[in-house]
Design a protein around this motif. Structure first.
Motif, short mmCIF file in Angstrom:
data_model
loop_
_atom_site.label_atom_id
_atom_site.label_comp_id
_atom_site.label_asym_id
_atom_site.label_seq_id
_atom_site.Cartn_x
_atom_site.Cartn_y
_atom_site.Cartn_z
N LEU A 48 0.82 -1.20 0.00
CA LEU A 48 0.00 0.00 0.00
C LEU A 48 0.86 1.26 0.00
O LEU A 48 0.48 2.28 -0.56
CB LEU A 48 -0.91 -0.02 1.23
CG LEU A 48 -2.07 0.99 1.24
CD1 LEU A 48 -3.01 0.73 0.08
CD2 LEU A 48 -2.84 0.89 2.56
N GLU A 49 2.03 1.17 0.61
CA GLU A 49 2.96 2.31 0.61
C GLU A 49 3.53 2.57 -0.78
O GLU A 49 3.91 3.69 -1.11
CB GLU A 49 4.08 2.06 1.62
CG GLU A 49 3.61 2.07 3.07
CD GLU A 49 4.69 1.61 4.04
OE1 GLU A 49 5.77 1.19 3.55
OE2 GLU A 49 4.46 1.65 5.26
N LYS A 50 3.61 1.51 -1.60
CA LYS A 50 4.11 1.67 -2.98
C LYS A 50 3.00 2.08 -3.94
O LYS A 50 3.26 2.68 -4.97
CB LYS A 50 4.72 0.35 -3.46
CG LYS A 50 5.87 -0.17 -2.63
CD LYS A 50 6.33 -1.53 -3.17
CE LYS A 50 7.38 -2.16 -2.29
NZ LYS A 50 7.78 -3.51 -2.78
N ASP A 51 1.76 1.70 -3.62
CA ASP A 51 0.65 1.89 -4.55
C ASP A 51 -0.49 2.56 -3.81
O ASP A 51 -1.08 1.98 -2.90
CB ASP A 51 0.20 0.53 -5.11
CG ASP A 51 -1.05 0.65 -5.97
OD1 ASP A 51 -1.25 1.73 -6.54
OD2 ASP A 51 -1.80 -0.33 -6.05
N GLU A 52 -0.82 3.79 -4.18
CA GLU A 52 -1.87 4.54 -3.49
C GLU A 52 -3.23 4.41 -4.18
O GLU A 52 -4.08 5.28 -4.03
CB GLU A 52 -1.47 6.01 -3.40
CG GLU A 52 -0.19 6.24 -2.59
CD GLU A 52 0.20 7.70 -2.52
OE1 GLU A 52 -0.48 8.52 -3.18
OE2 GLU A 52 1.18 8.02 -1.82
N SER A 53 -3.45 3.33 -4.91
CA SER A 53 -4.73 3.15 -5.60
C SER A 53 -5.86 2.95 -4.59
O SER A 53 -5.65 2.41 -3.51
CB SER A 53 -4.67 1.95 -6.54
OG SER A 53 -4.73 0.74 -5.82
#
Length: 565
Positions: free
Chosen positions: A169-174
């Motif tokens: 989730l820290e890499k991908d804010e989708s």
């Protein structure tokens, strides 16, 4: 269509794939794929890896068609073409195609109860999705894995996978990744509550955990209502409302109207958009099972026994349609328990015994020790592989460091000379710095008295929190969009509140009262209307009733504060 030059090649492929998936039998899909579509692929794209990628997609499509049609040989055919698709994908070397095939094979194993093989495939899918930076897909795979930990009530296993989801989730804010994470977080807190009830008794519900569940459920409702188009079409977002209804069913069962309200919202959204988006028929039936189970329980508590029975029977019909679907173990157990209790009350012992036997078989299958051990082994293996990959990365970085070592040595002399110049320059600046520090010390001494006065004022405010809170609420009411006469009445009641009684309750309460608790108690004491309280604190009116109930539980019978709220 494939020869229509109006569209580019990729669009023609996509249209052909859609036509076959929606309108063909498995046999027709196989014939068209191999005699028409794949020759088109070979003519259009020269790269062998890309040809193999498309061929893998076609075999996956044929596998899906066998699964959707059913029949005695559906499982064998589905598995054959899925494994063939994976074999071709591995030969292609295309990470996205490989990950998709592992994903498909994992779901076949989950439906047939082989959790260990399913998790092996899911972790392989994560590895390949991660290579391509598809972190939303990684989160989706972890969501499936953690669901199995939830199924066997393993909070430790859930906690480990939640940490992995948080890293992605820290890499991908989708919004989709956040939605998945929220689902697992509220399930995790729900399981902690369930374990606490079993260990400490039904009267020891920790409403702080309940609030945590509600926070993550409401966050997902916010995402559905404000970012619906950014969420995956492969998910049934109506679950957001279902989970809120389920939370009330578990911890506020007397609020049946609220439960029915959110179940209706869930089903309305499901009917409105669920069927129009890309959904597997099994997933649609699974959603209906969850909604029907909660509705039956709520109807039973309300005294509508026959309607509750019919609702649960409807859920059992759907269970029979998904009898090879292993992830519905908990829902099956609830349905069997409900029916056993119903027939026992109806004085039909033979039917009650039949469902009791089904319940025991279902529970034994859910908690079969070999399955639990296999799930945990795969989780440990995945963590080990991640660490080994990190070690290899560090070794490569170390080799690179050696190559640049000689440059570092060469630069050292230059840096040394620069350092000497900096030292000489710093000595000149030091005197100026010392002068500024002296001036700063004088200013600090002058401000010390001001800080002491501020600290004294703060202590006085903390000694009388109720009076200060009343003043704050009065300011909020004055600024709120409330009728002038009503506003005046509220302000008059606030001025007449017994501050000493509330101050005493705040100081002597055995249960810690929060600042928000004091605010609500003051509003209830002033007899402010529920809708106006919800306006002041920006919450739903139903939540005000929930807060009142939670606060009243903090005081003993006969307490003077209870008369005020």
């Amino acid at each position: 269509l494939l020869n229509d030059q109006t569209f580019d090649s990729t669009a023609r492929w996509n249209h052909a794939y859609t036509i076959i998936s929606q309108h063909c039998s498995p046999e027709e899909a196989e014939q068209l794929a191999m005699t028409v579509v794949f020759p088109f692929v070979q003519r259009t794209w020269a790269e062998q890896s890309r040809q193999l990628g498309y061929l893998s997609w076609l075999n996956q499509l044929i596998s899906f068609k066998h699964r959707d049609r059913g029949g005695d040989d559906k499982d064998e055919k589905e598995r054959y073409f899925a494994e063939k698709a994976l074999e071709i994908a591995l030969e292609s070397g295309l990470d996205v195609v490989i990950a998709s095939c592992y994903h498909g094979c994992a779901f076949i194993e989950l439906r047939h109860g082989d959790v260990k093989r399913a998790h092996e495939n899911l972790y392989q899918a994560i590895i390949h999705y991660d290579k391509r930076g598809l972190y939303t897909n990684c989160s989706e795979m972890l969501y499936v894995i953690v669901s199995n930990f939830f199924e066997i009530k393993d909070t430790d296993g859930m906690g480990k996978v939640l940490q992995q989801m948080k890293e992605y989730l820290e890499k991908d804010e989708s919004k989709q990744s956040l939605y998945q994470y929220n689902v697992i977080k509220h399930s995790y807190f729900g399981l902690l509550l369930e374990n606490a009830k079993k260990n400490e008794g039904l009267q020891s519900v920790d409403y702080r955990l309940v609030d945590s569940v509600l926070v993550y459920v409401r966050e997902n409702i916010y995402l559905v209502e404000n970012y619906f188009e950014q969420l995956s079409s492969n998910w049934i977002q109506a679950y957001a409302y279902y989970f809120l209804a389920k939370t009330f069913d578990d911890y506020f069962p007397e609020q049946t109207d609220t439960i029915f309200l959110y179940l209706d919202k869930a089903f309305d959204l499901f009917e409105k958009v669920g069927r129009s988006r890309v959904q597997e028929p099994r997933a649609l039936k699974e959603f209906q099972i969850y909604v029907l189970t909660v509705r039956a329980n709520a109807l039973s508590r309300k005294g509508n026994t026959q309607e509750a029975y019919r609702t649960m029977r409807e859920a059992l019909v759907l269970h029979n349609d998904l009898k090879d679907y292993q992830n519905l173990g908990e829902q099956r157990s609830k349905a069997y328990q409900f029916m056993a209790d119903y027939y026992e009350k109806a004085n039909r012992p033979a039917d009650a015994l039949r469902y009791q036997k089904l319940l025991r078989e279902s529970e034994a299958e859910r908690y079969e020790s070999e399955k639990i051990r296999a799930i945990n082994e795969m989780s440990v293996k995945f963590e080990t592989e991640k660490k080994e990959t990190r070690i290899q990365t560090l070794l490569r970085e170390n080799q690179t460091a050696r190559r640049i070592l000689w440059l570092t040595l060469a630069l050292s002399l230059t840096l040394l000379m620069t350092a000497l110049l900096v030292i000489l320059s710093s000595r000149l600046k030091r005197k100026n710095v010392e002068q500024r520090l002296y001036e700063t010390a004088l200013l600090a001494e002058l401000r010390q008295s001001e800080l002491e006065q501020i600290h004294s004022t703060k202590q006085q405010l903390e000694q009388y929190p109720v009076k200060n809170t009343i003043d704050t609420i009065a300011q909020q009411i004055s600024a709120a969009l409330i009728d002038r006469d009503t506003k005046a009445a509220y302000l008059d009641r606030l001025s007449k509140i017994d501050c000493q009684l509330l101050e005493h309750a705040y100081q002597t309460s055995k249960v810690k009262l929060t600042g928000m608790d004091i605010k609500y108690i003051i509003c209830f004491s002033a007899n402010i209307d529920v809708k106006d309280i919800s306006l002041l604190f920006n919450i739903e009116p139903a939540s005000v009733h929930t807060v009142r109930y939670r606060i009243r539980r903090k005081f003993a019978k006969g307490d003077g504060v209870l008369m005020m709220i």
